[in-house]
Design a protein around this motif. Structure first.
Motif, PDB file in Angstrom:
ATOM      1  N   LYS A   1     -12.321  -5.432   5.458  1.00  0.00           N
ATOM      2  CA  LYS A   1     -10.922  -5.856   5.362  1.00  0.00           C
ATOM      3  C   LYS A   1     -10.733  -7.176   6.088  1.00  0.00           C
ATOM      4  O   LYS A   1     -11.332  -7.402   7.147  1.00  0.00           O
ATOM      5  CB  LYS A   1     -10.012  -4.812   6.018  1.00  0.00           C
TER       6      LYS A   1
ATOM      7  N   TYR B   1      -6.355  -6.400  -5.217  1.00  0.00           N
ATOM      8  CA  TYR B   1      -6.977  -7.059  -4.082  1.00  0.00           C
ATOM      9  C   TYR B   1      -7.802  -8.246  -4.568  1.00  0.00           C
ATOM     10  O   TYR B   1      -8.227  -8.302  -5.716  1.00  0.00           O
ATOM     11  CB  TYR B   1      -7.878  -6.090  -3.310  1.00  0.00           C
TER      12      TYR B   1
ATOM     13  N   ILE C   1     -12.231  -8.489   1.847  1.00  0.00           N
ATOM     14  CA  ILE C   1     -11.149  -8.055   0.965  1.00  0.00           C
ATOM     15  C   ILE C   1      -9.859  -8.691   1.477  1.00  0.00           C
ATOM     16  O   ILE C   1      -9.570  -8.629   2.679  1.00  0.00           O
ATOM     17  CB  ILE C   1     -10.980  -6.522   0.983  1.00  0.00           C
TER      18      ILE C   1
ATOM     19  N   THR D   1      -9.612   0.463  -5.564  1.00  0.00           N
ATOM     20  CA  THR D   1      -8.881   0.838  -4.356  1.00  0.00           C
ATOM     21  C   THR D   1      -9.572   0.270  -3.127  1.00  0.00           C
ATOM     22  O   THR D   1     -10.758  -0.071  -3.164  1.00  0.00           O
ATOM     23  CB  THR D   1      -8.792   2.370  -4.214  1.00  0.00           C
ATOM     24  N   LEU D   2      -8.809   0.203  -2.053  1.00  0.00           N
ATOM     25  CA  LEU D   2      -9.329  -0.317  -0.797  1.00  0.00           C
ATOM     26  C   LEU D   2     -10.502   0.526  -0.306  1.00  0.00           C
ATOM     27  O   LEU D   2     -11.515  -0.004   0.153  1.00  0.00           O
ATOM     28  CB  LEU D   2      -8.203  -0.357   0.242  1.00  0.00           C
ATOM     29  N   GLU D   3     -10.384   1.840  -0.438  1.00  0.00           N
ATOM     30  CA  GLU D   3     -11.440   2.737   0.013  1.00  0.00           C
ATOM     31  C   GLU D   3     -12.732   2.515  -0.776  1.00  0.00           C
ATOM     32  O   GLU D   3     -13.832   2.528  -0.218  1.00  0.00           O
ATOM     33  CB  GLU D   3     -10.998   4.213  -0.106  1.00  0.00           C
TER      34      GLU D   3
ATOM     35  N   VAL E   1       0.828  -1.200   0.000  1.00  0.00           N
ATOM     36  CA  VAL E   1       0.000   0.000   0.000  1.00  0.00           C
ATOM     37  C   VAL E   1       0.863   1.250   0.000  1.00  0.00           C
ATOM     38  O   VAL E   1       0.565   2.220  -0.678  1.00  0.00           O
ATOM     39  CB  VAL E   1      -0.965  -0.007   1.211  1.00  0.00           C
TER      40      VAL E   1
ATOM     41  N   LEU F   1      -5.109  -7.525   6.148  1.00  0.00           N
ATOM     42  CA  LEU F   1      -5.328  -6.087   5.972  1.00  0.00           C
ATOM     43  C   LEU F   1      -5.761  -5.423   7.268  1.00  0.00           C
ATOM     44  O   LEU F   1      -6.809  -4.801   7.357  1.00  0.00           O
ATOM     45  CB  LEU F   1      -6.395  -5.833   4.897  1.00  0.00           C
TER      46      LEU F   1
END
Length: 183
Positions: free
Chosen positions: A177, A136, A145, A166-168, A127, A182
């Motif tokens: 997560k 991911y 995720i 993206t993670l967001e 990250v 994560l």
């Protein structure tokens, strides 16, 4: 006419606990092959050939007739053996389904091992190196995720796929997560 009661409770895949007005028992197996133990009728095994109407059932003991002490000892020994087999079958089913059971109950996700620490370090590094290009892995069934290196990911599952989001964005879509890779 009398009052009757019968309840069958699914313990795991292929294992049922059966409770009635005068007896209780355990059955292991599926539609075509299985074994059962009942406090009233004793132990039985059964098998059938699908689509033919042919079936076979064998009683292994548990007759309520008066018997000699030798026959009672033999019946008790076979009952104990059958109970041991049923317990082993239940343990086998639990072992085969442990991933589903542990995910449902949240077991085994609280301790941090060296593998988890390595996964966490890899996630932090991935990250921090490039915030937008990390791939991911998402599970659409559990809404989790993961990183592709996470040991909780089963890539052979039909519910698992890789994504470049993206993670967001994924968190905004309702995904959570993974508690291992994560944190």
């Amino acid at each position: 006419m009398g009052l009757n009661f019968r309840k069958s409770i699914k313990v795991a895949d292929g294992v049922k606990l059966n409770v009635g007005k005068k007896s209780a028992g355990v059955s292991v197996g599926g539609k075509y092959v299985g074994a059962s133990f009942n406090s009233r009728t004793g132990a039985r095994v059964r098998a059938s050939l699908p689509g033919t109407g042919l079936s076979y059932t064998k009683s292994l003991g548990g007759s309520k007739k008066k018997s000699t002490s030798k026959k009672r000892k033999k019946s008790t020994a076979s009952t104990i053996l059958l109970v041991a087999v049923v317990v082993l079958a239940v343990l086998f089913v639990v072992y085969k389904n442990w991933d589903k059971i542990s995910d449902t109950l949240g077991i085994g996700q609280t301790e941090v091992t060296t593998d988890q620490a390595a996964d966490n370090a890899a996630a932090d590094q991935a990250v921090s190196v490039d915030n937008g290009s990390v791939t991911y892995v998402i599970n659409t069934s559990t809404k989790k995720i993961h990183l592709s290196t996470c040991s909780y990911v089963d890539m052979s599952s039909k519910n698992v796929s890789e994504t470049d989001e993206t993670l967001e964005t994924l968190v905004g879509e309702g995904y959570e997560k993974c508690s291992r890779c994560l944190k």
